[in-house]
Structures are given as C-alpha cells and as structure tokens.
Design a protein around this motif. Structure first.
Motif, PDB file in Angstrom:
ATOM      1  N   UNK A 128     -15.285  18.617  -5.541  1.00  0.00           N
ATOM      2  CA  UNK A 128     -14.351  19.590  -4.962  1.00  0.00           C
ATOM      3  C   UNK A 128     -14.257  19.511  -3.447  1.00  0.00           C
ATOM      4  N   UNK A 129     -15.146  18.769  -2.804  1.00  0.00           N
ATOM      5  CA  UNK A 129     -15.061  18.594  -1.349  1.00  0.00           C
ATOM      6  C   UNK A 129     -13.968  17.599  -0.958  1.00  0.00           C
ATOM      7  N   UNK A 130     -13.468  16.846  -1.926  1.00  0.00           N
ATOM      8  CA  UNK A 130     -12.549  15.752  -1.627  1.00  0.00           C
ATOM      9  C   UNK A 130     -11.236  16.264  -1.016  1.00  0.00           C
ATOM     10  N   UNK A 182     -23.874  13.666  -3.532  1.00  0.00           N
ATOM     11  CA  UNK A 182     -23.887  13.845  -4.987  1.00  0.00           C
ATOM     12  C   UNK A 182     -24.902  14.886  -5.444  1.00  0.00           C
ATOM     13  N   UNK A 183     -25.927  15.160  -4.630  1.00  0.00           N
ATOM     14  CA  UNK A 183     -26.954  16.128  -5.034  1.00  0.00           C
ATOM     15  C   UNK A 183     -26.836  17.456  -4.294  1.00  0.00           C
ATOM     16  N   UNK A 184     -25.753  17.648  -3.545  1.00  0.00           N
ATOM     17  CA  UNK A 184     -25.594  18.845  -2.715  1.00  0.00           C
ATOM     18  C   UNK A 184     -24.481  19.736  -3.238  1.00  0.00           C
ATOM     19  N   UNK A 185     -24.624  21.042  -2.992  1.00  0.00           N
ATOM     20  CA  UNK A 185     -23.565  21.999  -3.320  1.00  0.00           C
ATOM     21  C   UNK A 185     -23.594  23.130  -2.307  1.00  0.00           C
ATOM     22  N   UNK A 186     -22.422  23.522  -1.819  1.00  0.00           N
ATOM     23  CA  UNK A 186     -22.295  24.720  -0.993  1.00  0.00           C
ATOM     24  C   UNK A 186     -21.570  25.773  -1.829  1.00  0.00           C
ATOM     25  N   UNK A 187     -22.251  26.892  -2.089  1.00  0.00           N
ATOM     26  CA  UNK A 187     -21.678  28.002  -2.847  1.00  0.00           C
ATOM     27  C   UNK A 187     -21.125  29.025  -1.863  1.00  0.00           C
ATOM     28  N   UNK A 188     -19.882  29.449  -2.073  1.00  0.00           N
ATOM     29  CA  UNK A 188     -19.175  30.288  -1.111  1.00  0.00           C
ATOM     30  C   UNK A 188     -18.628  31.536  -1.796  1.00  0.00           C
ATOM     31  N   UNK A 231     -16.347  30.262  -5.040  1.00  0.00           N
ATOM     32  CA  UNK A 231     -16.102  28.861  -5.400  1.00  0.00           C
ATOM     33  C   UNK A 231     -17.224  28.011  -4.830  1.00  0.00           C
ATOM     34  N   UNK A 232     -17.113  26.703  -5.024  1.00  0.00           N
ATOM     35  CA  UNK A 232     -18.152  25.811  -4.509  1.00  0.00           C
ATOM     36  C   UNK A 232     -17.543  24.524  -3.957  1.00  0.00           C
ATOM     37  N   UNK A 233     -18.236  23.959  -3.000  1.00  0.00           N
ATOM     38  CA  UNK A 233     -17.976  22.600  -2.550  1.00  0.00           C
ATOM     39  C   UNK A 233     -19.073  21.722  -3.142  1.00  0.00           C
TER      40      UNK A 233
END
Length: 282
Positions: free
Chosen positions: A86-88, A175-181, A80-82
């Motif tokens: 989806x971080x909310x 808004x320009x960041x993503x953490x892929x997990x 999944x990703x943040x």
C-alpha cells in the motif's frame, strides 16, 4: 533513582522505542490479536463500521476503515496502513471525483454545499496521497464519508505538513515493516467542536484533528500521536510541538487506540514516546 525503578524505566524504553529482540511481547507472531490499526468501536445507535477494499495484484487489500456517525455525518476516525504494497505510488491524484459513499445511505452524508461557500475545504482524512497504489483506491478517498470541513489555511498548512511527514514514514516501509495510522477530527465533545455548518447540529466542524501512529519494523515497535487545533493561525510550524503519547491522545478523545495489541506491548508503547525515534521530526 532506585535500582528497580531504573530497571522498569529501561525496560519500558526498550519496548517502546527499539523493542528488545528477546522480549516475547515483540515477537511478530503474537504481538496482536486482531486488525492492528482499528481502534475500539464505540458502537452507538448511529455508529456504522465501514471498510473499503480493492483488488491489487490479485489480492484483496483493505483501502481504509472507519467508524462513521450517521447523526453527525462525519467519521469518528479513519484507519489504514502503509506496508510493502500500500506504500506504492503507481497513480497520481484522481481528477476530484467527489461522490457519496456507496456503503451508506446518501441521506447520512454531507454534500458539496456543506463546504466551499461555507468557508471550508473538503478535507480528506485518509489523504489522496496516502492511497496511490491503484486508481480505484485513490478514488475511494474522495467519498464524502472521508471528508471533513477544514479551513483552507489549516488543510494546506500544518495538517498537510503532518500528512506529508507520515507519508514519508509510511513509504520507508520494507517487506517486514508496517505503519499503522489512525486519523480523525473531534466530533464527540461539545468543547471540541468548532461550530456547525449552517447551524445544523448534524454537521459539526471539528475543533481539533489528531493522528495516532504505530510503526512495526521487523520485531521492533514505536508509537507516537499528534493533536492539532483547527485554526488559520497554528501555534507552531514545527510538528514536534504537536506530539504527545497515545495515552494522552486517548484521554483527549475518549478513543481506545490499538486495543488489539498484546496488552503489555500496548501499555508500554502508549505510555510514552520519543521524537528522536521518528526521522525528520526534530
């Protein structure tokens, strides 16, 4: 060290940790050819690819995905990703609505009796606290396809500590960041299985749990992995002691992580890691 060797090392570090702005491999428009967080599928006879999604703010949003092994009643991995959506944290943990996953037959899933009195928690792989942006997505984390038999002291100890740190990194996204997990427990190799529930070979207990992380901040990237033995007595309480490279984790698990990345970027990111690049790890 020879000049060429120094140049190659500096180039590698630049891509892996801070991603030089002028490197074409770090351009946000061409850094991947597919869904970034998904590992390569094994596609065995008993393997099923499952993706859950919800509608959030009028858009379809992927909750999490997995490769599920029906013969072992356990996922091989959860991905999944943040991101900025989806971080909310709009809801709290659901009132534990554990249930069969509607995406696959219940005969291929574990049940409550496989946990509890067997000495194991129903351990979330995609944690409830990973998915708090809507009530529906939080309830999806309680599907039995997302459960893994975990010792309570592990589930509420070092594993929970790592989950909390990853959630902190994920919720730092702008808004320009993503953490892929990618998370999982080992079910494929006999020497990486702790035992079996009720001696049932269709219900292995992972001996190790792992995470693979890729953080994209604008046009910069960094990656790191973690590998933990499933035990009541962890070797350390410091997360830094469990860190390793993605390449090392691939060697242990046999799983190809982040295969959709641009090849040059993938090779550089997965070969090494810097604990100093991850706030709070040291």
């Amino acid at each position: 060290m020879k000049y060429l060797e120094k140049y190659l090392l500096l180039s590698l570090l630049c891509i892996s940790f801070y991603a030089c702005d002028k490197d074409e491999n770090n351009n946000s428009n061409n850094f991947a050819t597919g869904i970034v967080e998904l590992p390569a599928l094994r596609n065995g006879a008993n393997d099923v690819f499952i993706t859950h999604s919800t509608t959030f703010n009028g858009q379809k949003v992927t909750s999490f995905s997995m490769e599920y092994d029906k013969s072992k009643k356990h996922s091989r991995w959860i991905a999944f990703r943040f991101d900025n959506q989806t971080k909310q944290q709009n809801v709290s943990r659901s009132d534990e609505p554990f249930d069969a996953d509607p995406a696959i037959g219940s005969q291929y899933q574990r049940v409550q009796a496989d946990f509890g009195k067997q000495g194991y928690d129903r351990g979330h792989l995609c944690a409830s606290a990973d998915r708090l942006y809507s009530r529906e997505v939080n309830e999806q984390t309680f599907y039995y396809t997302n459960m893994s038999p975990q010792r309570n002291k592990f589930n509420t100890g070092i594993w929970l500590t790592l989950e909390g740190q990853v959630q902190s990194w994920g919720r730092s996204c702008t808004s320009s960041d993503t953490l892929y997990v990618v998370k999982g427990g080992t079910i494929d190799k006999e020497d990486q299985i702790r035992g079996y529930i009720s001696n049932d070979l269709s219900k292995p207990i992972p001996k190790y749990y792992y995470m693979a992380l890729l953080f994209k901040k604008g046009d910069s990237f960094k990656a790191i992995a973690f590998w933990m033995e499933h035990t009541d007595t962890p070797k350390s309480t410091k997360l830094v002691d469990y860190a390793l490279s993605i390449d090392e984790l691939e060697e242990k698990t046999g799983i190809d992580f982040f295969p959709n990345l641009n090849d040059n970027l993938e090779n550089a990111l997965e070969a090494t890691y810097s604990t100093k690049a991850w706030p709070g790890l040291e």
